[in-house]
Design a protein around this motif. Structure first.
Motif, PDB file in Angstrom:
ATOM      1  N   TYR A  45       0.823  -1.209   0.000  1.00 18.16           N
ATOM      2  CA  TYR A  45       0.000   0.000   0.000  1.00 18.16           C
ATOM      3  C   TYR A  45       0.862   1.266   0.000  1.00 18.16           C
ATOM      4  N   TYR A  46       1.873   1.314   0.878  1.00  8.87           N
ATOM      5  CA  TYR A  46       2.689   2.523   1.014  1.00  8.87           C
ATOM      6  C   TYR A  46       3.884   2.558   0.064  1.00  8.87           C
ATOM      7  N   LYS A  47       4.190   1.393  -0.523  1.00  9.73           N
ATOM      8  CA  LYS A  47       5.333   1.281  -1.439  1.00  9.73           C
ATOM      9  C   LYS A  47       6.641   1.667  -0.741  1.00  9.73           C
ATOM     10  N   LYS A  48       6.753   1.256   0.512  1.00  9.96           N
ATOM     11  CA  LYS A  48       7.963   1.442   1.306  1.00  9.96           C
ATOM     12  C   LYS A  48       8.276   0.123   2.001  1.00  9.96           C
ATOM     13  N   SER A  49       9.512  -0.032   2.446  1.00 10.08           N
ATOM     14  CA  SER A  49       9.892  -1.258   3.124  1.00 10.08           C
ATOM     15  C   SER A  49      10.888  -0.944   4.237  1.00 10.08           C
ATOM     16  N   GLY A  50      11.201  -1.970   5.018  1.00  5.11           N
ATOM     17  CA  GLY A  50      12.207  -1.828   6.064  1.00  5.11           C
ATOM     18  C   GLY A  50      11.891  -0.736   7.074  1.00  5.11           C
ATOM     19  N   ASP A  51      12.913   0.017   7.464  1.00  4.08           N
ATOM     20  CA  ASP A  51      12.755   1.061   8.478  1.00  4.08           C
ATOM     21  C   ASP A  51      11.817   2.173   8.009  1.00  4.08           C
ATOM     22  N   GLU A  52      11.821   2.470   6.712  1.00  9.72           N
ATOM     23  CA  GLU A  52      10.916   3.502   6.184  1.00  9.72           C
ATOM     24  C   GLU A  52       9.464   3.110   6.395  1.00  9.72           C
ATOM     25  N   LEU A  53       9.164   1.840   6.197  1.00  8.64           N
ATOM     26  CA  LEU A  53       7.795   1.364   6.396  1.00  8.64           C
ATOM     27  C   LEU A  53       7.400   1.455   7.867  1.00  8.64           C
ATOM     28  N   LEU A  54       8.300   1.063   8.752  1.00 11.60           N
ATOM     29  CA  LEU A  54       8.008   1.159  10.191  1.00 11.60           C
ATOM     30  C   LEU A  54       7.763   2.601  10.599  1.00 11.60           C
ATOM     31  N   GLN A  55       8.514   3.540  10.029  1.00 12.84           N
ATOM     32  CA  GLN A  55       8.313   4.959  10.333  1.00 12.84           C
ATOM     33  C   GLN A  55       6.929   5.417   9.900  1.00 12.84           C
ATOM     34  N   ILE A  56       6.502   4.987   8.712  1.00 13.31           N
ATOM     35  CA  ILE A  56       5.184   5.386   8.212  1.00 13.31           C
ATOM     36  C   ILE A  56       4.088   4.833   9.111  1.00 13.31           C
ATOM     37  N   ILE A  57       4.176   3.558   9.475  1.00 14.04           N
ATOM     38  CA  ILE A  57       3.171   2.956  10.358  1.00 14.04           C
ATOM     39  C   ILE A  57       3.155   3.673  11.697  1.00 14.04           C
ATOM     40  N   ASN A  58       4.319   3.974  12.221  1.00 13.29           N
ATOM     41  CA  ASN A  58       4.434   4.679  13.497  1.00 13.29           C
ATOM     42  C   ASN A  58       3.736   6.041  13.453  1.00 13.29           C
ATOM     43  N   GLN A  59       3.935   6.770  12.343  1.00 10.61           N
ATOM     44  CA  GLN A  59       3.335   8.092  12.196  1.00 10.61           C
ATOM     45  C   GLN A  59       1.837   8.012  11.920  1.00 10.61           C
ATOM     46  N   GLU A  60       1.442   7.115  11.025  1.00  8.67           N
ATOM     47  CA  GLU A  60       0.041   7.031  10.611  1.00  8.67           C
ATOM     48  C   GLU A  60      -0.872   6.577  11.754  1.00  8.67           C
ATOM     49  N   LEU A  61      -0.380   5.674  12.599  1.00  9.11           N
ATOM     50  CA  LEU A  61      -1.199   5.121  13.667  1.00  9.11           C
ATOM     51  C   LEU A  61      -0.911   5.760  15.024  1.00  9.11           C
ATOM     52  N   TYR A  62      -0.083   6.822  15.029  1.00 13.50           N
ATOM     53  CA  TYR A  62       0.215   7.556  16.259  1.00 13.50           C
ATOM     54  C   TYR A  62       0.710   6.621  17.373  1.00 13.50           C
ATOM     55  N   LEU A  63       1.653   5.742  17.039  1.00 13.83           N
ATOM     56  CA  LEU A  63       2.182   4.814  18.025  1.00 13.83           C
ATOM     57  C   LEU A  63       3.166   5.488  18.979  1.00 13.83           C
ATOM     58  N   HIS A  64       3.818   6.557  18.507  1.00 16.46           N
ATOM     59  CA  HIS A  64       4.783   7.323  19.312  1.00 16.46           C
ATOM     60  C   HIS A  64       5.967   6.473  19.764  1.00 16.46           C
ATOM     61  N   LEU A  65       6.280   5.435  18.989  1.00 11.46           N
ATOM     62  CA  LEU A  65       7.482   4.670  19.282  1.00 11.46           C
ATOM     63  C   LEU A  65       8.710   5.504  18.923  1.00 11.46           C
ATOM     64  N   GLY A  66       9.754   5.374  19.710  1.00 17.45           N
ATOM     65  CA  GLY A  66      10.963   6.145  19.467  1.00 17.45           C
ATOM     66  C   GLY A  66      10.867   7.578  19.934  1.00 17.45           C
ATOM     67  N   GLU A  67       9.745   7.946  20.584  1.00 16.24           N
ATOM     68  CA  GLU A  67       9.554   9.315  21.045  1.00 16.24           C
ATOM     69  C   GLU A  67       9.467   9.346  22.559  1.00 16.24           C
ATOM     70  N   GLU A  68       9.886  10.437  23.128  1.00 15.02           N
ATOM     71  CA  GLU A  68       9.711  10.666  24.555  1.00 15.02           C
ATOM     72  C   GLU A  68       8.745  11.830  24.715  1.00 15.02           C
ATOM     73  N   PRO A  69       7.476  11.552  25.089  1.00 16.25           N
ATOM     74  CA  PRO A  69       6.484  12.620  25.205  1.00 16.25           C
ATOM     75  C   PRO A  69       6.940  13.742  26.124  1.00 16.25           C
ATOM     76  N   LYS A  70       6.535  14.941  25.786  1.00 21.45           N
ATOM     77  CA  LYS A  70       6.936  16.115  26.562  1.00 21.45           C
ATOM     78  C   LYS A  70       6.458  16.038  27.993  1.00 21.45           C
ATOM     79  N   GLN A  71       5.322  15.376  28.214  1.00 23.07           N
ATOM     80  CA  GLN A  71       4.772  15.305  29.561  1.00 23.07           C
ATOM     81  C   GLN A  71       5.287  14.084  30.317  1.00 23.07           C
ATOM     82  N   GLY A  72       6.332  13.465  29.830  1.00 20.04           N
ATOM     83  CA  GLY A  72       6.867  12.282  30.483  1.00 20.04           C
ATOM     84  C   GLY A  72       6.520  11.040  29.694  1.00 20.04           C
TER      85      GLY A  72
END
Length: 310
Positions: free
Chosen positions: A98-125
């Motif tokens: 669907y996204y025509k991406k693979s590997g780490d790029e695909l994981l980044q897209i899924i992370n952003q599209e589904l608001y998983l916030h993996l790899g992020e440290e929220p400002k409120q902790g």
């Protein structure tokens, strides 16, 4: 430093998307935005409309157990197209097509599209990383509402961080733009994470209660003079408000109060509090709240109130 379970990895994406089923739902929703797409029962997600087969129900989705000894979670979402238009595979293969991406790029897209916030440290902790204390804990569940297996235990501070943060902002605004009541209910059931404020459960069933939290959630729908009622509940002298926020629709309130289970049981507390509220404020309580495993959707409300005094 982020703990390992918050890194953007294939394993954590599988875990945080309910084995990939929410990725299927997210992609299919781009083709069918106003429809409830899947009904998960055990490991079976059923046959759904296939965008590559003129919307015929020729796409089968299920969760398959992964052999022991792997580093992955114990299941992964898979699909089969009986029409043969797309190759069989996992949710990652489906997303790659669907996204025509693979590997780490695909994981980044899924992370952003589904608001998983993996790899992020929220400002409120760190979200959902509260160390165990005497503070009440209860179960948190990933959408959709058909998912009855908890994602993890959280506290009132965690719930407050979620509600006042941006995690549910877009879906809350989208919900409030839907005028058709039936479509709004379906959207909420499909898109909103939720929790069971009254306790921790192994599954969202009354007989699967692990421990009561000592909290009671009361739901008020279609409230007139909502902000006045918000302030009244916030300062109520008879009951200790722990968390108070506006409902996903924006015209109701969710009121979380402390109860003492040594005095009476959950159901008795609910009846007593509901009667007190009606007599004091002349506003009825949604009676579904009497169920100890009642699901409460978590919306975006930057003006929510948390009383963190124990």
């Amino acid at each position: 430093m982020l703990p390992k379970d918050r890194h953007l990895t294939r394993e954590n994406v599988i875990r945080d998307t309910h084995y990939g089923t929410t990725v299927y739902t997210h992609i299919l929703r781009s083709f069918y935005p106003d429809e409830t797409l899947m009904y998960v029962k055990g490991d079976e997600c059923g046959w759904v409309k296939n965008p590559w087969d003129n919307s015929r129900q020729s796409l089968h989705i299920w969760m398959e157990k992964i052999p022991n000894g792997t580093r992955l979670p114990d299941r992964i979402g898979r699909h089969h197209d009986s029409s043969g238009h797309i190759p069989d595979g996992t949710f990652l293969d489906f997303a790659e097509m669907y996204y025509k991406k693979s590997g780490d790029e695909l994981l980044q897209i899924i992370n952003q599209e589904l608001y998983l916030h993996l790899g992020e440290e929220p400002k409120q902790g760190l979200l959902f990383q509260t160390p165990f204390t005497e503070e009440p804990h209860f179960s948190f569940y990933k959408a959709p509402i058909r998912n009855t297996i908890p994602y993890k235990q959280i506290t009132l501070q965690d719930a407050y961080n979620y509600i006042t943060g941006s995690y549910a902002k877009n879906r809350t605004l989208d919900l409030r733009s839907i005028k058709d009541e039936r479509k709004a209910r379906a959207f909420k059931a499909d898109r909103f994470d939720y929790c069971t404020f009254s306790g921790t459960f192994s599954a969202r069933k009354e007989d699967k209660l692990i421990k009561h939290s000592g909290l009671l959630c009361l739901d008020f729908d279609h409230v007139q003079h909502l902000e006045d009622f918000f302030q009244a509940l916030k300062s109520d002298r008879q009951l200790k408000t722990r968390l108070l926020f506006r409902s996903p629709s924006g015209d109701g309130l969710k009121w979380i109060v402390e109860i003492d289970l040594t005095k009476c049981g959950h159901a008795e507390w609910f009846r007593a509090v509901a009667n007190y509220v009606f007599k004091t404020y002349n506003i009825p309580v949604d009676q579904s709240g009497k169920d100890i495993c009642r699901a409460c959707f978590l919306p975006w409300d930057p003006k929510a109130y948390l009383n963190d005094e124990q």
